[in-house]
Motif scaffolding. Structure first.
Motif, PDB file in Angstrom:
ATOM      1  N   GLU A 193       0.828  -1.212   0.000  1.00 30.47           N
ATOM      2  CA  GLU A 193       0.000   0.000   0.000  1.00 30.47           C
ATOM      3  C   GLU A 193       0.858   1.256   0.000  1.00 30.47           C
ATOM      4  O   GLU A 193       0.656   2.157  -0.813  1.00 30.47           O
ATOM      5  CB  GLU A 193      -0.896  -0.021   1.234  1.00 30.47           C
ATOM      6  N   ILE A 194       1.837   1.317   0.894  1.00 27.59           N
ATOM      7  CA  ILE A 194       2.640   2.536   0.949  1.00 27.59           C
ATOM      8  C   ILE A 194       3.578   2.648  -0.257  1.00 27.59           C
ATOM      9  O   ILE A 194       4.041   3.726  -0.579  1.00 27.59           O
ATOM     10  CB  ILE A 194       3.446   2.663   2.266  1.00 27.59           C
ATOM     11  N   LYS A 196       2.402   2.132  -3.049  1.00 24.40           N
ATOM     12  CA  LYS A 196       1.401   2.425  -4.081  1.00 24.40           C
ATOM     13  C   LYS A 196       1.411   1.344  -5.163  1.00 24.40           C
ATOM     14  O   LYS A 196       1.303   1.610  -6.361  1.00 24.40           O
ATOM     15  CB  LYS A 196       1.660   3.812  -4.711  1.00 24.40           C
ATOM     16  N   LYS A 254       6.337   0.126  12.341  1.00 20.49           N
ATOM     17  CA  LYS A 254       5.243   1.000  12.762  1.00 20.49           C
ATOM     18  C   LYS A 254       5.412   2.384  12.142  1.00 20.49           C
ATOM     19  O   LYS A 254       4.467   3.008  11.673  1.00 20.49           O
ATOM     20  CB  LYS A 254       5.261   1.131  14.284  1.00 20.49           C
ATOM     21  N   GLU A 255       6.663   2.847  12.163  1.00 20.74           N
ATOM     22  CA  GLU A 255       6.973   4.150  11.578  1.00 20.74           C
ATOM     23  C   GLU A 255       6.740   4.126  10.062  1.00 20.74           C
ATOM     24  O   GLU A 255       6.046   4.976   9.498  1.00 20.74           O
ATOM     25  CB  GLU A 255       8.444   4.489  11.892  1.00 20.74           C
ATOM     26  N   LYS A 258       2.987   3.870   9.018  1.00 17.51           N
ATOM     27  CA  LYS A 258       2.033   4.677   9.789  1.00 17.51           C
ATOM     28  C   LYS A 258       0.840   5.165   8.956  1.00 17.51           C
ATOM     29  O   LYS A 258      -0.218   5.452   9.497  1.00 17.51           O
ATOM     30  CB  LYS A 258       2.743   5.859  10.448  1.00 17.51           C
ATOM     31  N   ASN A 259       1.008   5.245   7.647  1.00 23.13           N
ATOM     32  CA  ASN A 259      -0.095   5.717   6.818  1.00 23.13           C
ATOM     33  C   ASN A 259      -0.955   4.580   6.267  1.00 23.13           C
ATOM     34  O   ASN A 259      -1.852   4.817   5.474  1.00 23.13           O
ATOM     35  CB  ASN A 259       0.438   6.548   5.650  1.00 23.13           C
ATOM     36  N   SER A 260      -0.666   3.385   6.675  1.00 19.14           N
ATOM     37  CA  SER A 260      -1.461   2.252   6.198  1.00 19.14           C
ATOM     38  C   SER A 260      -2.210   1.635   7.378  1.00 19.14           C
ATOM     39  O   SER A 260      -1.615   1.078   8.293  1.00 19.14           O
ATOM     40  CB  SER A 260      -0.552   1.203   5.565  1.00 19.14           C
ATOM     41  N   VAL A 261      -3.518   1.741   7.333  1.00 19.03           N
ATOM     42  CA  VAL A 261      -4.334   1.210   8.429  1.00 19.03           C
ATOM     43  C   VAL A 261      -4.115  -0.297   8.568  1.00 19.03           C
ATOM     44  O   VAL A 261      -3.876  -0.813   9.656  1.00 19.03           O
ATOM     45  CB  VAL A 261      -5.826   1.497   8.170  1.00 19.03           C
TER      46      VAL A 261
END
Length: 459
Positions: A193-194, A196, A254-255, A258-261
């Motif tokens: 996801e991060i 893309k 985690k860092e 962080k933008n992926s639920v």
RNA sequence: GUGGUUGUAGCUCAGUUGGUUAGAGCGCUGGAUUGUGGUUCCAGAGGUCGCCGGUUCGACCCCGGUCUUCCACCCCA
């Protein structure tokens, strides 16, 4: 020489020695499964193709063994133009059943079909053969046994922990040193996801899975070939080489995520799972391995794979959590987790590392020599008494052939004692027992045959 | 599914650059004075050289196909 005696590619016969060893493995696995509260079930070797197809990806579908319909199946397809038909279309016409490819999918089908009778969470185990039309190779067969443990109807991560305990217990009892690799599909999804590149999630994970085998260049090349953007590949590099122990890896992840639920969810799951694992002292090494992907499409959460540390043979055990498998069969909201032990690979590893317990079970304790009709009654009388004793295996050579032959038979069969119950013995009410390894002979009273023999066997 | 590899007595393997009846070791069977094996000695049985087809006067050896073995890829226990 007669008709050909070959068996199909990738299948094997098991002789007595192999069977005793295989049963040794199955017994340990079964006992551990029972200890942790799982109950046995079995399902048929064949399933309807509709339940099998589409669960293992395109590759998996190709590896399914299909069973031809019964009767004159072609006559029913006469309305079709058989001359121009593709083999795929023909297959659909003439086969509706297939041999099971694994135990998890049939289990999901079982759960949905019997949902009314099942009390959830349902903990079951299943030890049965599965079939795959794969090309045979090292540690790969077309027919092999899987030993599955699953719990279905519970989301709790305690189940994952329990499975890791089971894995640890099984392999420690078998004496196989091993490493349990754990990962989470949600973390992998988050990474895609991060980057893309969510659509190429499967391609990316499959490429990453090969890191150990083909190296980082190989992985990058493969991702490139699958159309993953160069930018994404660059961003992935530091994630692949996260250093440190599991906790620091998770912290860094985690860092990064962080933008992926979904990614964060996966990290949190791993945190709780490892917090459980840290409570116990396990013989197995458990580690978070971000390069672990696992091909089977139906996994959605934690994934687990076990490898032997002392011999390379692929994974000995694998599994994970599947949230939606039963929904495919019409039962939603029922999550399952499970792992599968591969009996043949465990066997191969134990064989190579010489981990099977010493011989002893494999042979018969006592063989009575057959002297012929005049004396056989005395032998049979003694033997029948002995059969009442627990833990002693005994027999009479069935035919009154030369003693020499009978002795040679006992010798090649590794029989521990040969018993002589002939005319001389009968007069005195004794039986002569000869210990084959030493050649020593001693008399045993028929009146106390069980006690005397037990004493002899102890020495 | 792709690529390579293998196939000779029950087992492990030799062998002939194509020429009459194909070899060894182990194992097996029988024997070496009648109730005793694992050692020794003697004798013997057992192979249409994976299967089918082709080339050739002639093939176990050459060519093609097929099945099988093992290995790699794919995928996976």
């Amino acid at each position: 020489m007669g008709v050909s005696t070959s068996i199909p590619k990738g299948t094997r016969d098991f002789g007595p020695v192999e069977m005793i060893r295989r049963n040794y493995i199955f017994d340990i696995i079964r006992t551990v499964f029972r200890k942790y509260g799982y109950l046995p079930i079995e399902t048929p070797a064949m399933e309807n193709l509709t339940t099998l197809l589409g669960k293992y990806g395109e590759e998996g579908d190709k590896l399914l063994f299909k069973v031809l319909n019964s009767g004159d199946y072609l006559s029913k397809s006469n309305q079709h133009n058989l001359e121009n038909i593709t083999s795929g279309a023909l297959t659909q016409l003439i086969t509706k059943k297939g041999l099971r490819y694994d135990l998890t999918v049939p289990f999901a089908r079982y759960v949905v079909q019997h949902r009314a009778e099942i009390t959830f969470p349902f903990k079951r185990f299943q030890i049965q053969p599965v079939w795959r039309a794969d090309n045979p190779q090292k540690g790969r067969y077309r027919e092999f046994y899987q030993c599955d443990v699953d719990v279905i109807g519970s989301d709790s991560l305690f189940n994952e922990y329990e499975l890791i305990q089971i894995i640890n217990c099984v392999f420690s009892e078998l004496g196989i040193r091993n490493i349990i690799k754990v990962n989470n599909r949600k973390i992998l999804l988050g990474i895609a996801e991060i980057l893309k590149e969510d659509k190429r999630f499967i391609d990316i994970t499959k490429a990453i899975d090969k890191l150990e085998k083909i190296g980082i260049e190989g992985v990058n090349r493969e991702m490139e070939q699958k159309g993953v953007s160069g930018n994404a590949i660059d961003k992935l590099q530091p994630i692949l080489f996260l250093e440190g122990d599991t906790n620091t890896k998770l912290g860094k992840l985690k860092e990064i995520l962080k933008n992926s639920v979904i990614g964060i969810e996966g990290v949190k799951e791993m945190e709780t799972l490892f917090s459980y694992i840290n409570l116990a002292s396990l013989k197995s090494i458990v580690e978070l391995d971000l390069t672990l992907a696992r091909g089977l499409n139906y996994y959605t959460g934690a994934i687990i794979e076990v490898k032997a540390t002392d011999h390379q043979i692929g994974s000995l055990c694998g599994g994970g959590r599947y949230d939606d498998l039963t929904s495919i069969f019409g039962l939603k909201g029922v999550s399952g987790v499970g792992v599968s032990f591969g009996a043949e690979r465990i066997y191969d590893v134990m064989q190579i590392l010489d981990l099977f317990p010493g011989k002893g079970e494999e042979n018969v304790d006592i063989m009575f020599v057959n002297f012929g009709s005049n004396e056989e009654c005395y032998s049979i009388k003694a033997l029948t008494k002995l059969w009442k004793a627990k833990g002693i295996s005994a027999g009479l050579y069935p035919d009154p052939i030369k003693i020499k032959k009978q002795m040679a038979y006992a010798n090649t069969m590794n029989i521990s004692f040969v018993a002589f119950a002939g005319e001389d013995e009968e007069k005195k009410g004794v039986i002569t027992f000869k210990k084959m390894v030493s050649g020593d002979e001693s008399k045993v009273r028929i009146s106390n045959i069980i006690g005397d023999v037990r004493k002899l066997m102890k020495d």
